[in-house]
Design a protein around this motif. Structure first.
Motif, PDB file in Angstrom:
ATOM      1  N   LEU A  27       0.836  -1.214  -0.064  1.00  0.00           N
ATOM      2  CA  LEU A  27      -0.049  -0.125   0.088  1.00  0.00           C
ATOM      3  C   LEU A  27       0.837   1.043   0.077  1.00  0.00           C
ATOM      4  O   LEU A  27       1.861   1.203   0.589  1.00  0.00           O
ATOM      5  N   MET A  36      -7.509  10.639   2.412  1.00  0.00           N
ATOM      6  CA  MET A  36      -8.137  10.877   3.442  1.00  0.00           C
ATOM      7  C   MET A  36      -7.827  12.464   3.693  1.00  0.00           C
ATOM      8  O   MET A  36      -8.631  13.271   3.978  1.00  0.00           O
ATOM      9  N   ILE A  77     -15.299   7.682  19.437  1.00  0.00           N
ATOM     10  CA  ILE A  77     -14.953   8.913  19.093  1.00  0.00           C
ATOM     11  C   ILE A  77     -15.293   9.899  20.256  1.00  0.00           C
ATOM     12  O   ILE A  77     -14.167  10.760  20.598  1.00  0.00           O
ATOM     13  N   ARG A  78     -16.303   9.675  20.713  1.00  0.00           N
ATOM     14  CA  ARG A  78     -16.627  10.845  21.940  1.00  0.00           C
ATOM     15  C   ARG A  78     -15.701  10.737  23.132  1.00  0.00           C
ATOM     16  O   ARG A  78     -15.718  11.491  23.899  1.00  0.00           O
ATOM     17  N   ARG A 212     -15.262   4.797   4.001  1.00  0.00           N
ATOM     18  CA  ARG A 212     -16.028   3.418   3.992  1.00  0.00           C
ATOM     19  C   ARG A 212     -16.613   3.337   2.772  1.00  0.00           C
ATOM     20  O   ARG A 212     -16.649   1.951   2.387  1.00  0.00           O
ATOM     21  N   PHE A 214     -15.231   4.203  -0.014  1.00  0.00           N
ATOM     22  CA  PHE A 214     -13.949   3.745  -0.884  1.00  0.00           C
ATOM     23  C   PHE A 214     -13.736   2.082  -0.385  1.00  0.00           C
ATOM     24  O   PHE A 214     -13.283   1.355  -1.209  1.00  0.00           O
ATOM     25  N   ASP A 218     -12.614  -1.366  -2.321  1.00  0.00           N
ATOM     26  CA  ASP A 218     -11.344  -2.182  -1.913  1.00  0.00           C
ATOM     27  C   ASP A 218     -11.899  -3.701  -1.671  1.00  0.00           C
ATOM     28  O   ASP A 218     -11.029  -4.456  -2.296  1.00  0.00           O
ATOM     29  N   ILE A 344      -5.976  -6.599   3.257  1.00  0.00           N
ATOM     30  CA  ILE A 344      -7.602  -5.943   3.315  1.00  0.00           C
ATOM     31  C   ILE A 344      -8.063  -6.383   4.498  1.00  0.00           C
ATOM     32  O   ILE A 344      -9.099  -5.718   4.892  1.00  0.00           O
ATOM     33  N   GLU A 351     -11.253   2.195   9.898  1.00  0.00           N
ATOM     34  CA  GLU A 351     -12.408   3.051   9.403  1.00  0.00           C
ATOM     35  C   GLU A 351     -13.901   2.500  10.057  1.00  0.00           C
ATOM     36  O   GLU A 351     -14.994   2.721   9.316  1.00  0.00           O
TER      37      GLU A 351
END
Ligand SMILES: CCCCCCCCCC/C=C\CCCCC/C=C/C(=O)SCCNC(=O)CCNC(=O)[C@H](O)C(C)(C)COP(=O)(O)OP(=O)(O)OC[C@H]1O[C@@H](n2cnc3c(N)ncnc32)[C@H](O)[C@@H]1OP(=O)(O)O
Ligand SMILES: Cc1cc2nc3c(=O)[nH]c(=O)nc-3n(C[C@H](O)[C@H](O)[C@H](O)COP(=O)(O)OP(=O)(O)OC[C@H]3O[C@@H](n4cnc5c(N)ncnc54)[C@H](O)[C@@H]3O)c2cc1C
Length: 593
Positions: A27, A36, A77-78, A212, A214, A218, A344, A351
């Motif tokens: 990659l 991104m 995330i929070r 997501r 994208f 993949d 992969i 993500e």
């Protein structure tokens, strides 16, 4: 990069294809920069910020990544702990990693490659926390690439794959950045420290939705490459006698080999079309969002989460089947398949960890189910939830597209209803809302997989019924579409049969049909993988070579192994011979064995 400029590659798609051709199995260390970092500057920065930074990113004067995950948090995330505290005196944000668990950990290319990061941090201003926001942070000196003072940066160490990406850690120690380095398209902090909130707090999560989408492509790319290798090899490999006394058979003539590979070939085509459909939906809804129309944002989020999870799980399982269908040679890096898998399989985690993503879609389905029960209108993709569950299948010998789509709609509608009713029962038992939800999430995951499966089957059927395709090609693609749908029913028969939707004769029809389709597809199998037109250079596979010269290629590959640089390896002199000598001295073992 210069070569892409010379070749005039302007579109990101062309540049992505060029990058894959230039570094086929590794990659690119610039994947996150282009995939991104730059798009997020374009979509989350103000027009002024985009005008200033995007050209620097596109010309690689600024090389960046997306730094969100921390040692202690990736999914939630929070719960991220990195802080960005506004200092009105200096018009700066002070970034800090207040705890060990707040150290940024995993961001790709942060270890050695990038000089900038988009950092997700909890925004504090006037003593109040306003949640996570994105900040553009310079992390290395633009002259000599040394790490900026106030930062600790390093590599996280070896991983299962993703070797081309230097995933790193990054720790902030009261690191100051200008106020205008906060991406302020949706939320703002004014010079006096006032916070202007966005129309929707989740707009900050937009970069993840884009990736997501994208990743659905993949999943197609990686599964289809593995399928090309396995199908071509199955045409070349001869093993065992299919007819007693006859010549050894092509392994592709064994029904079991066909049952392994042809559904994955059909899945590859289905995922390509699903990825294209997902991209079109993303383009439409994301442009609405950019114009301030957020109405379909929940639907986009739910679809992107669900398809990303569904397609990466299926692709990774399928790539492993392709590897195992190549026998011992499939286990060698010479096959090219282990690298595809290693690169992969992380997508089931990054993500958005797949289970968590599926639950986001499930949450959306749960809300839609309730709206449907109230007779409210539902988005087209969700209208199946109001399917009459008392209806039985009309499937006949022909296994028509209509009867197959109806079966998938019924299965998904039934399973969503089961999960929602369990959630409602839990609440009636007196459970708090979050417990009622948690205690129904296993059925919700199953229902969401059925929802995604329906999307892919219906999308395949719709495209075949709408696109102008020559009859011969349409016939073969219809065989693939029918195989994808019938195989999915046969492999999940319990979910389709639980309420007696199919009768026993119809089950027999489906079991016969899947085997008949294997025979129908056999003559076109190699042509169907050749149609993906992957050059040998991209596949990097001795087994999947277009010319089929597998054994010659394996022999040359093996001779090039570094271990063959010397006849006797140093380990003989350093370890084996001393061990043997010690044994012979101690036990008078004859040197002539
Ligand atoms: C052949 C080669 C192939 C090799 C593969 C490489 C291909 C390269 C090409 C691709 C390009 C780039 C390279 C990619 C490499 C990978 C790099 C990896 C990067 C990362 O991993 S970045 C970090 C990613 N992290 C995550 O995704 C974290 C996941 N967590 C979340 O998203 C959230 O925490 C959450 C959604 C799970 C929960 O959020 P929370 O704030 O708690 O919200 P909730 O309470 O659950 O919900 C509240 C409401 O908000 C709605 N919501 C939530 N998220 C969104 C969103 N994104 N958009 C819109 N709405 C959202 C949610 O639905 C709720 O709504 P409701 O109240 O129900 O109405
Ligand atoms: C190859 C790779 C590249 C990456 N690149 C980047 C990058 O460039 N930038 C970046 O910021 N990050 C990156 N990441 C980090 C990645 O985004 C996170 O690992 C991912 O979001 C998962 O979060 P986590 O590690 O906290 O998993 P966790 O959430 O801790 O997962 C552990 C388990 O908890 C379960 N779980 C968690 N929450 C829930 C819930 N609410 N309900 C049910 N189950 C739950 C999960 O299903 C899982 O089984 C990368 C990761 C990998 C593997």
């Amino acid at each position: 990069m210069d070569r892409m400029e010379e070749l005039g590659f302007r579109s990101e798609t062309d540049r992505q294809i060029f990058r894959e051709a230039a570094a086929p199995v590794e990659l690119s260390p610039f994947g996150l920069h282009s995939g991104m970092f730059v798009p997020t500057l374009e979509r989350q920065g103000t027009p002024e910020q985009s005008r200033k930074w995007v050209p620097l990113g596109k010309s690689f004067k600024m090389i960046g990544t997306y730094a969100q995950t921390e040692l202690g948090h990736g999914t939630f995330i929070r719960g991220l702990e990195t802080t960005a505290t506004f200092d009105p005196e200096t018009q700066e944000f002070i970034l800090d990693s207040p705890t060990l668990s707040s150290i940024k950990y995993w961001p790709g290319n942060v270890a050695k490659t990038v000089n900038h990061c988009l950092v997700m941090a909890q925004l504090y201003t006037q003593g109040k926390c306003h949640g996570t926001h994105l900040f553009l942070v310079q992390v290395r000196n633009m002259e000599d690439h040394t790490i900026m003072p106030g930062l600790e940066i390093g590599d996280i160490g070896p991983k299962l794959g993703f070797d081309g990406v230097d995933n790193g850690f990054m720790r902030f120690n009261k690191y100051r950045i200008p106020r205008m380095n906060m991406l302020m398209r949706y939320a703002k902090v004014l010079e006096n420290g006032d916070y202007i909130k966005p129309k929707n707090a989740k707009l900050t999560y937009g970069a993840m939705v884009m990736i997501r989408v994208f990743i659905v492509m993949d999943a197609f790319k990686t599964l289809s490459r593995a399928a090309v290798i396995a199908v071509r090899y199955s045409a070349v490999r001869r093993q065992s006698e299919l007819r007693p006394g006859g010549e050894e058979a092509q392994v592709m003539d064994y029904q079991t080999q066909q049952y392994k590979l042809f559904p994955l070939l059909a899945t590859s085509y289905a995922f390509l079309l699903a990825a294209e459909g997902m991209s079109q939906i993303y383009a439409k809804i994301s442009s609405d969002i950019e114009r301030g129309n957020l109405e379909d944002m929940p639907q986009l989020h739910a679809l992107a989460c669900g398809l990303k999870a569904f397609c990466t799980w299926v692709a990774c399982e399928g790539i492993e089947v392709c590897r195992m269908s190549c026998g011992g040679h499939g286990y060698s890096h010479a096959s090219g398949i282990p690298k595809i898998y290693a690169n992969i399989v992380g997508a089931c985690t990054y993500e958005g960890e797949n289970t968590v993503m599926m639950l986001q879609t499930a949450r959306y389905l749960s809300k839609c189910y309730i709206r449907g029960q109230r007779g409210e209108s539902l988005p087209e993709l969700i209208q199946y939830l109001t399917t009459d569950l008392n209806v039985k299948s009309t499937l006949g010998e022909d296994c028509s597209f209509e009867s197959l789509v109806a079966a998938y709609s019924h299965r998904a509608a039934r399973m969503v209803a089961v999960a929602c009713k369990l959630q409602q029962t839990n609440k009636k038992k007196g459970m708090a809302g979050h417990d009622a939800w948690n205690k129904s999430t296993v059925p919700f995951i199953a229902a969401t997989k059925a929802h995604c499966h329906l999307f892919i089957v219906r999308n395949f059927v719709t495209i075949l019924s709408q696109k102008k395709i020559d009859p011969a090609t349409h016939n073969v693609l219809s065989q693939l579409c029918t195989l994808y749908a019938v195989y999915g029913i046969v492999e999940n028969m319990g979910e389709f049969m639980q309420d007696g939707y199919f009768n026993q004769d119809q089950v027999s029809i489906l079991n016969r049909k899947v085997l008949a389709l294997l025979e129908d597809i056999r003559p076109n199998a190699v042509a169907l993988v050749d149609a993906f037109d992957y050059p040998d250079h991209l596949l990097q596979s001795c087994l999947g070579r277009y010319d089929g010269q597998v054994y010659e290629a394996l022999y040359e590959y093996s001779k090039s192994s570094p271990l063959n640089n010397t006849d006797i390896h140093s380990s003989y002199y350093n370890y084996i011979r001393p061990m043997m000598q010690k044994r012979s001295e101690s036990k008078n073992i004859s040197a002539k064995l």
